[in-house]
Design a protein around this motif. Structure first.
Motif, PDB file in Angstrom:
ATOM      1  N   TYR A 107      -3.787   4.614   0.598  1.00  0.00           N
ATOM      2  CA  TYR A 107      -4.520   3.360   0.462  1.00  0.00           C
ATOM      3  C   TYR A 107      -3.567   2.171   0.278  1.00  0.00           C
ATOM      4  O   TYR A 107      -4.009   1.052   0.102  1.00  0.00           O
ATOM      5  N   ASN A 108      -2.271   2.438   0.298  1.00  0.00           N
ATOM      6  CA  ASN A 108      -1.281   1.414  -0.075  1.00  0.00           C
ATOM      7  C   ASN A 108      -0.379   1.030   1.083  1.00  0.00           C
ATOM      8  O   ASN A 108       0.676   0.431   0.875  1.00  0.00           O
ATOM      9  N   ASP A 109      -0.741   1.393   2.307  1.00  0.00           N
ATOM     10  CA  ASP A 109       0.196   1.222   3.412  1.00  0.00           C
ATOM     11  C   ASP A 109       0.253  -0.200   3.950  1.00  0.00           C
ATOM     12  O   ASP A 109       1.025  -0.476   4.866  1.00  0.00           O
ATOM     13  N   HIS A 110      -0.542  -1.107   3.408  1.00  0.00           N
ATOM     14  CA  HIS A 110      -0.491  -2.492   3.864  1.00  0.00           C
ATOM     15  C   HIS A 110       0.036  -3.427   2.774  1.00  0.00           C
ATOM     16  O   HIS A 110      -0.201  -4.630   2.806  1.00  0.00           O
ATOM     17  N   TRP A 111       0.787  -2.859   1.824  1.00  0.00           N
ATOM     18  CA  TRP A 111       1.348  -3.657   0.737  1.00  0.00           C
ATOM     19  C   TRP A 111       2.868  -3.619   0.783  1.00  0.00           C
ATOM     20  O   TRP A 111       3.464  -2.572   1.025  1.00  0.00           O
TER      21      TRP A 111
ATOM     22  N   ASP B 105      -0.996 -11.401  -3.508  1.00  0.00           N
ATOM     23  CA  ASP B 105      -2.010 -11.002  -4.481  1.00  0.00           C
ATOM     24  C   ASP B 105      -2.040 -12.037  -5.612  1.00  0.00           C
ATOM     25  O   ASP B 105      -1.014 -12.316  -6.227  1.00  0.00           O
TER      26      ASP B 105
ATOM     27  N   VAL C 286       6.343  -5.339  -1.518  1.00  0.00           N
ATOM     28  CA  VAL C 286       6.722  -6.016  -2.760  1.00  0.00           C
ATOM     29  C   VAL C 286       8.002  -6.808  -2.520  1.00  0.00           C
ATOM     30  O   VAL C 286       8.995  -6.260  -2.043  1.00  0.00           O
TER      31      VAL C 286
ATOM     32  N   ARG D 185      -0.491   4.429 -17.040  1.00  0.00           N
ATOM     33  CA  ARG D 185       0.352   3.388 -16.448  1.00  0.00           C
ATOM     34  C   ARG D 185       1.279   2.760 -17.491  1.00  0.00           C
ATOM     35  O   ARG D 185       2.419   2.418 -17.198  1.00  0.00           O
TER      36      ARG D 185
ATOM     37  N   LEU E  43      -2.185   7.760  -3.503  1.00  0.00           N
ATOM     38  CA  LEU E  43      -2.286   6.309  -3.419  1.00  0.00           C
ATOM     39  C   LEU E  43      -1.620   5.761  -2.163  1.00  0.00           C
ATOM     40  O   LEU E  43      -1.987   4.697  -1.676  1.00  0.00           O
ATOM     41  N   GLY E  44      -0.654   6.496  -1.655  1.00  0.00           N
ATOM     42  CA  GLY E  44       0.020   6.031  -0.439  1.00  0.00           C
ATOM     43  C   GLY E  44      -0.938   5.845   0.721  1.00  0.00           C
ATOM     44  O   GLY E  44      -0.759   4.967   1.568  1.00  0.00           O
TER      45      GLY E  44
ATOM     46  N   LEU F  63      -2.034  10.244  -8.063  1.00  0.00           N
ATOM     47  CA  LEU F  63      -1.126   9.157  -7.713  1.00  0.00           C
ATOM     48  C   LEU F  63      -0.443   9.406  -6.370  1.00  0.00           C
ATOM     49  O   LEU F  63      -0.070   8.469  -5.669  1.00  0.00           O
TER      50      LEU F  63
END
Length: 264
Positions: free
Chosen positions: A40-44, A74, A46, A123, A37-38, A34
């Motif tokens: 792959y998550n830098d273009h999200w 999304d 919330v 999760r 994940l950062g 986990l």
């Protein structure tokens, strides 16, 4: 959140959850992934509204970068994992502190396939801690995964799902293919799947009965945690064995009756 979930299984002093069978507990340690994940998550971002999302994004990206792409929402935020995680809470009245929530949360047992221990169960536990303050269930019972005779995971898109009732009661090849046609397979996929069914079940599935199906599944679980369910060879074989066993019992009872003994 990940540390809480790890401690819930491995911290002996604060242990809150048991994984059955214990051999799968090692999979729980994949929480280290986990942290990655950062990357792959830098273009999200919330946010509740598009305006808030733009404000959030402007704090992460430069003005030049902001001008080079558009924000898109999304379409599948409340996915299966998220809704599954909410279920044990919302049915008990959460977010209100209800009597039901106090009495029945955490729940007792989650029973699921071992292949989704990390992808789903992990999760659910993190979400349960975050929103409910505790694990969502005390035990996780993991069963083998039933696949088709070729080792492929059963899925609607492959059209290889076996209905237990069709094994118990039997079904013709035409009946199997009619069920496929009533589904949502693409016409090109449907043709491939129908061809596969004709090869696997040229005469359909014979009536095997519930006992033979149960016996076959039990015999598989002693060998592996992956069940490649071969209806034609294994289940039909146990159906014939059950018939022989029943004939032996009947013959024995007939012999007792002929000798003047009551079988009751």
């Amino acid at each position: 959140m990940a540390k809480q979930a790890l401690d819930a299984v491995f911290d002996e002093e604060n242990k809150k959850m048991e994984i059955i069978l214990r051999q799968y507990a090692a999979e729980w340690k994949r929480f280290d992934e986990l942290k990655e994940l950062g990357a792959y998550n830098d273009h999200w971002v919330v946010a509740r509204t598009e305006k808030e999302a733009r404000t959030e994004a402007s704090g992460i990206f430069s003005c030049k970068e902001m001008n080079e792409f558009q924000l898109a929402q999304d379409p599948d935020v409340l996915d299966n994992w998220f809704s599954s995680g909410l279920f044990p809470l919302t049915v008990l009245g959460w977010p209100d502190d209800t009597d039901d929530l106090k009495a029945f949360y955490p729940t007792s047992v989650l029973e699921t396939g071992h292949d989704i221990l990390f992808f789903l169960v992990a999760r659910l536990v993190m979400l349960g801690f975050k929103l409910g303050g505790d694990v969502p269930f005390r035990k996780v019972y993991l069963h083998p995964v039933i696949r088709d005779a070729h080792g492929r995971k059963m899925s609607k898109s492959l059209g290889n799902v076996i209905d237990p009732l069709e094994v118990i009661n039997g079904i013709t090849l035409e009946g199997l293919q009619k069920r496929l046609e009533e589904g949502n397979l693409d016409p090109t996929e449907l043709e491939v799947v129908e061809d596969g069914q004709r090869k696997d079940f040229p005469n359909g599935i014979p009536e095997c009965g519930a006992d033979a199906l149960r016996f076959a599944l039990v015999s598989y679980t002693t060998q592996s945690d992956k069940i490649n369910l071969d209806i034609q060879r294994v289940v039909v074989g146990y159906q014939q064995w059950c018939n022989k066993l029943w004939n032996v019992v009947l013959m024995h009872l007939c012999c007792l009756a002929a000798a003047g003994f009551s079988p009751y």
